[in-house]
Scaffold this active site. Structure first.
Site, PDB file in Angstrom:
ATOM      1  N   ASN A 251     -30.041   2.773  10.064  1.00 55.54           N
ATOM      2  CA  ASN A 251     -31.446   2.246   9.935  1.00 55.54           C
ATOM      3  C   ASN A 251     -31.883   2.280   8.558  1.00 55.54           C
ATOM      4  O   ASN A 251     -33.194   2.644   8.422  1.00 55.54           O
ATOM      5  CB  ASN A 251     -32.634   2.612  10.941  1.00 55.54           C
TER       6      ASN A 251
ATOM      7  N   CYS B  75       0.743  -1.373  -0.197  1.00 53.60           N
ATOM      8  CA  CYS B  75      -0.110  -0.033   0.009  1.00 53.60           C
ATOM      9  C   CYS B  75       0.805   1.183  -0.158  1.00 53.60           C
ATOM     10  O   CYS B  75       1.172   1.702   1.066  1.00 53.60           O
ATOM     11  CB  CYS B  75      -0.839   0.004   1.190  1.00 53.60           C
TER      12      CYS B  75
ATOM     13  N   GLU C 188     -23.028   3.818   2.241  1.00 50.20           N
ATOM     14  CA  GLU C 188     -22.939   2.247   2.697  1.00 50.20           C
ATOM     15  C   GLU C 188     -22.041   1.546   2.507  1.00 50.20           C
ATOM     16  O   GLU C 188     -21.682   0.563   3.434  1.00 50.20           O
ATOM     17  CB  GLU C 188     -24.423   1.777   2.347  1.00 50.20           C
TER      18      GLU C 188
ATOM     19  N   THR D 134     -25.349   2.316  12.836  1.00 44.87           N
ATOM     20  CA  THR D 134     -26.335   2.192  12.034  1.00 44.87           C
ATOM     21  C   THR D 134     -27.165   3.513  11.622  1.00 44.87           C
ATOM     22  O   THR D 134     -27.241   4.510  12.459  1.00 44.87           O
ATOM     23  CB  THR D 134     -27.251   1.017  12.090  1.00 44.87           C
TER      24      THR D 134
END
Lengths: 705, 457
Positions: free
Chosen positions: B353, B96, B428, B351
């Site tokens: 939701n 990397c 996400e 989260t």
């Protein structure tokens, strides 16, 4: 209570009960698979045989009735993992649950909708809890933060009444039956021992079981009313029954006396009370003022079990101000110059400082160093003369008396006595010097020993010089070639004063010539010194230029050994690379740390910082790079500012306004430590050039330096 | 001569080659986020691309930065240049160069000896000794035994003290995992003016841009087969949500026996074998990177290799982070435990939701599946988890992505990134990457800390 009933919890979330009374091989009784995650704990009700409580990683506690297939009620801990559940021993309906986030909740078994009480007990998970078997309000909790806390639940707010700090995270706590204040603990990691603590004495366990070779996973007192048997299981696949009298008692091994010196020579001494009281009829030392004795908390003598007195007495002895004074240390530290000027000047300066404080030996050392290391031959003879001639009361001189004044009858015994400590070392030095000389003498004049030589000179008249020379002897062996130089100008105006530089060159080029030269020079002033001088000059022929390093090193070691790290470190810094390689890193580091420690104890922060900065040791240098975080509080609400330097999260105000231009300061912010007003560096500088008061108008007289 | 090499311009100008710049920049809770970024800028004097991409998840970023700051700059057992050099060594295991370049600069700034940057032959033996454990941790952490630890700490001239070792291990694990994130999210090289001239930039571009964006012409069987249309992926999303709901609701319906659970774990473990991310025979490792690598051929070998079943499964409950790992780490390197604990907790519980276009979804099962799947590939098994869930929730292309990112991050391509969860937002997917990164870090730490614990007992 059913002796045959056993409940287990599994990592896959199953709660199983076993009935050992079953005739078949499979003793499994019931299986509850209601929890979704690992079940951390199951607990039977102390009086109801069929009531079982479980706490799981999924955040639920469930109460089972073993006569039914499913749970009777479910309690939700709001998705925080439950680590332990315990029914209260006295309170029929109450149970306590501990959580991974550090909370403890109290529930009423009849009300599954909401907990009765909740409080935060630990920082990090609370691994275990235990209700006190007698005192119904007491709950002990143990957590990952290595603490065992005892809570009094009788009050409306749970109150922490005891706190024991252990050395590893606490996996289990169990009150010892019949002993109100005793509690057994074991840890989850690293530490394999089981401890029994008296919670009132939180610093040392009262008993310790050391049998296990791996982490202890569970402990239990064998019988509800028997405090002497403890069972424990461990990852080393063993199960132990410990008898209490086998326990080792760390108290026996602990040192019951404490002794500490303060900076100013005061002495504090703590010991068992009984020792002190028996001691008190002894006569205290003269000059010591004895302070009242402070007693630590006395324990309740009605305690029935293995009551070990933990009361002790602390006495403080103050020494009189004069003898223990460390003023010289502070002054020296403050006045020494360690860098920023040529070596010669630094040495001169420091010598002057030392002399000013009547530390002539140190002053001598500085002068020597200067002569050794600064190649310029301009030795200020007056200065030298001064420093040596005058110091007639100092220790080195006394020692010179000691050695050879016996014939001349200039006894100064009283003084000698006082300086016993120093005279020892001086003698050693003298010895070494004389052997050195003797060795060389063998070539020139055999059999003549030093004291005899000294006696050749007219002792009476040249007392000063004699002393001086003699005093040189400790260093003489260090500075053979410099000796003629500094010694001879003292009495005679010597026309040809060879500079050190010349000397060095001579040495390199034609040793013979230089030898002669030195010889002639040294022979001129006083006959009595001739031998020494000759030998020195002879030596000189063979010397490499940094020949003196080992001797300087020995000098430094000598000072450090004497407890005067100040001199050692200062010389080390001033000489820098010249001497650094001679002394091994560790010793240097040791000196530095001791000196820095001393400086900091005297709150000489600036100097200690300077020393850190100037030190060449990596380990020491790093000290200044550690802990460089600056924590600031908001000037409005006085709370710590967590995020940014200029806006307070809580009161939403700009904390660092410039007092001059009334804008927010981002970047360099300077503020007065007296009134905490400040602003842009430039603005404040400008302001304080013209005015001495704070620009904020608070009336404070700010200083900007 | 070197300067003539034509460098293809980066596809996007933003911080990531996978994610459009505007995606990174638009975010919810803009105010809080700006504050955080401003703070980071003011403390470190820069705002690197990692930070920018992570800033999509502000809450997480905060704990990430805090722990990284602590392990790199605050008081600790290791001297500052050492820390950066260890970071370089760790990042080099995955080639990397983004991280390497970053820490080469830092290394020099903190007073590191420039000669060390010539390669591993130039560093002190003490650091060199760390190579073995670095290699194992990066690729096959389950092979770490207490003998490795003993070798490092046994008294001698170049021995490591336990606190130093723990610090080093934390750094290694952090940077291995961060390399996963860098490749997984296609982080672009910094456009730093002082690195933009000369060889270094070329090397950087070679990796981060050419490899990733140009996709290196990999023909991956599993990928080509998964060319769904939009409609497909829509129904795919619906199906996933349906499955999640079912799992959450009627879990108790089908209770699997212990044996069944065992086989499910084994199956998942074995199946991870089949998930291969294309053959990379022609790996070109630039000398810029290879000089920090010893034994470059050593790579991830599947935990569950057919035929050799002797490697014992790591049962998570025997050595958990919360109980054991934390206690050990915090004991030897104070406070890092709390920071890591907070970070793990944060990422596990993070989260919004939401799922793609749907709101008010409980994503717990999905998150847990991702986390546990990574641990599964490292041979860590949770007794209380039904590995059948992984199969139901994680589609094949996602599994390919997960495996590549965690095990061979340097082979991640934009195509892999694009091919799973087409309907999901970039934020996400970054969330997925965070989960993978932290799961990986925890797995490495668990193995290393368990070895240290065994050494201690």
């Amino acid at each position: 209570m059913d002796e045959n009933l056993l409940a287990t919890a599994a990592t896959n979330g199953v709660v199983v009960t076993w009935n050992l009374g079953k005739p078949s091989r499979n003793k499994q009784d019931q299986l509850f698979t209601e929890h979704k995650r690992t079940v951390n704990k199951v607990c039977f009700h102390p009086t109801e045989v069929y009531m079982l409580l479980s706490g799981s990683q999924d955040g639920y506690m469930k109460c089972f009735d073993l006569r039914k297939k499913d749970s009777v009620s479910t309690f939700s801990g709001q998705s925080e993992s439950v680590r332990d559940v315990q029914f209260s021993i006295r309170d029929y309906f109450t149970f306590a649950a501990t959580f991974e986030n550090g909370n403890v909740q109290l529930w009423d078994i009849r009300r599954p909708d909401r907990y009765e009480r909740m409080f935060t007990a630990h920082n990090g998970p609370v691994f275990c809890c235990d209700w006190h078997p007698e005192d119904r309000g007491w709950l002990a909790t143990g957590g990952r933060d290595k603490m065992v806390k005892v809570w009094d639940m009788n009050t409306t707010r749970a109150k922490e009444i005891y706190c024991v700090q252990t050395i590893a995270s606490v996996a289990r706590v169990k009150w010892r039956p019949e002993c109100k204040h005793h509690i057994a603990t074991c840890s989850m990691m690293v530490d394999h021992n089981i401890y029994v603590w008296d919670v009132r004495r939180p610093f040392i366990p009262s008993a310790m079981f050391e049998e296990h070779k791996d982490v202890t996973t569970g402990i239990v007192w064998r019988h509800l009313h028997d405090p002497y048997f403890l069972l424990s299981g461990s990852k080393d696949s063993t199960l132990y029954q410990h008898i209490f009298k086998d326990a080792s008692q760390p108290i026996d091994r602990a040192n019951p006396e404490g002794l500490c010196y303060s900076l100013y020579g005061d002495l504090a001494f703590a010991a068992k009370e009984s020792l002190i009281s028996s001691d008190s009829n002894r006569k205290p030392y003269i000059g010591d003022r004895r302070h009242p004795i402070f007693f630590k908390r006395k324990l309740d003598p009605t305690e029935q079990f293995e009551y070990i007195s933990s009361s002790s007495a602390l006495s403080v002895f103050e020494t009189d101000v004069e003898s223990g004074s460390m003023d010289w240390f502070v002054h020296t530290a403050k006045q020494y110059a360690l860098a920023g000027r040529p070596l010669a000047e630094l040495c001169d300066h420091n010598a002057k400082v030392a002399k000013g404080l009547d530390r002539n030996q140190v002053a001598q050392t500085w002068t020597m160093l200067r002569i050794i290391y600064s190649s310029l031959g301009t030795v200020s003879s007056t200065n030298l003369n001064h420093s040596m001639g005058k110091g007639s009361t100092t220790l080195p001189l006394m020692n010179s008396f000691n050695l050879k004044d016996i014939p001349s009858g200039l006894g100064s015994e009283s003084r000698l006595d006082r300086s016993k400590g120093e005279s020892r070392t001086e003698n050693i030095l003298m010895d070494s010097s004389s052997t050195l000389i003797n060795n060389e003498d063998n070539e020139e004049t055999e059999g003549s020993d030093v004291p005899a030589d000294y006696l050749l000179g007219d002792v009476e008249a040249d007392e000063d010089d004699l002393y001086m020379m003699d005093h040189e002897n400790p260093h003489a062996e260090e500075q053979e070639y410099s000796l003629p130089q500094e010694a001879f100008p003292l009495r005679h105006e010597i026309v040809d004063n060879p500079s050190a530089l010349d000397h060095l060159q001579d040495k390199a080029d034609s040793p013979h010539v230089s030898g002669n030269e030195a010889e002639t020079v040294s022979l001129t002033p006083v006959e009595s010194f001739s031998l020494i001088s000759i030998s020195h000059s002879l030596y000189e022929n063979r010397l490499p230029s940094d020949f003196f390093n080992p001797i300087v090193r020995d000098t430094l070691l000598f000072y450090a050994e004497q407890g005067d790290v100040q001199t050692a470190v200062s010389v080390l810094i001033v000489l820098g690379d010249r001497i650094r390689k001679e002394i091994d890193e560790q010793t240097q580091e040791h000196w530095y740390t001791s000196y820095i420690d001393l400086l900091q104890r005297f709150q000489l922060w600036n100097i200690s910082n300077e020393v850190i900065k100037l030190s060449t040791c990596r380990a020491i240098n790093c000290l200044n790079q550690a802990s460089t975080t600056l924590h600031i509080n908001c000037s409005n609400c006085k709370r710590p500012m967590s995020n940014r330097g200029w806006i307070c999260d809580r009161c939403r105000q700009c904390a660092s306004m410039c007092a001059v231009c009334h804008h927010v300061v981002k970047g360099l912010f300077v503020w007065c430590q007296g009134c905490s007003h400040g602003g842009h560096l430039q603005h404040i500088m400008k302001w304080l050039e013209t005015s001495s008061h704070c620009p904020a108008g608070c009336g404070h007289l700010c200083e900007y330096t | 001569m070197e300067k003539r090499v034509q460098v293809s311009p980066p596809l996007t100008r933003g911080p990531s080659a996978f994610i459009p710049e505007n995606e990174v920049m638009q975010a919810n809770g803009l105010d809080e986020r700006t504050n955080l970024l401003v703070e980071e800028y003011s403390t470190s004097g820069r705002l690197d691309n990692i930070t920018q991409v992570m800033s999509i998840h502000t809450q997480y970023l905060e704990s990430f930065l805090r722990s990284q700051f602590y392990m790199l700059r605050m008081d600790g057992p290791l001297p500052l240049p050492y820390r950066h050099y260890i970071a370089i060594m760790a990042a080099a295991r995955h080639q990397c160069s983004y991280l390497i370049n970053m820490h080469v600069d830092e290394f020099l700034k903190t007073g590191g000896i420039a000669e060390w940057l010539n390669g591993l032959e130039y560093i002190p033996q003490r650091l060199k000794n760390l190579n073995e454990i670095n290699k194992l941790l990066a690729h096959r952490p389950w092979l770490i035994t207490k003998e490795h630890i003993q070798k490092l700490v046994k008294t001698g001239e170049n021995n490591w003290s336990l606190p130093e070792l723990v610090h080093a291990v934390v750094l290694l694990a952090h940077y291995h995992a961060l390399a996963s994130f860098v490749f997984g999210s296609g982080i672009n090289p910094e456009r730093d003016p002082d690195t933009s001239n000369g060889v270094r930039l070329i090397a950087v571009n070679n990796f981060c841009v050419c490899d990733l964006a140009n996709d290196n012409n990999i023909e991956n069987a599993s990928l080509t087969s998964s060319n769904f249309g939009i409609a497909d992926s829509l129904s795919e999303l619906e199906a996933l949500m349906e499955r999640m709901k079912r799992l959450q609701e009627d879990k108790e319906d089908e209770e699997a026996s212990q044996e069944e659970m065992d086989t499910r774990f084994e199956k998942e473990k074995k199946e991870s074998l089949l998930v291969i991310s294309g053959a990379f025979d022609d790996e070109i490792v630039s000398t810029d990177v290879s000089r920090y690598v010893e034994d470059p051929g050593f790579g991830y070998k599947d935990f569950a290799r057919r035929g050799e079943d002797h490697l014992p499964t790591f049962r998570a409950q025997d050595y958990t982070w919360e109980n054991h790992g934390f206690s050990l780490v915090n004991r030897l390197y104070s406070d890092i435990g709390h920071l890591l604990d907070e970070k793990f907790r944060m990422v596990y519980n993070l989260t919004y939701n939401t799922m793609a276009t749907h709101e008010d979804v409980d994503t717990t099962t999905l998150r847990r599946a991702l986390f546990n799947y990574v641990h599964c590939m490292y041979g860590i098994r949770y007794d209380d988890y039904d590995y059948g869930e992984v199969n139901q929730l994680l589609e094949r292309s996602l599994k390919v992505y997960i495996k590549t990112v965690t095990c061979y991050p340097e082979r991640t391509t934009k195509r892999m990134y694009d091919s799973y969860w087409r309907q999901f937002k970039h934020s996400e997917k970054v969330h997925v990457n965070l989960l993978l990164m932290e799961a990986r870090m925890q797995a490495e730490l668990l193995y290393a800390l368990r070895a240290i614990t065994r050494h201690l007992t």
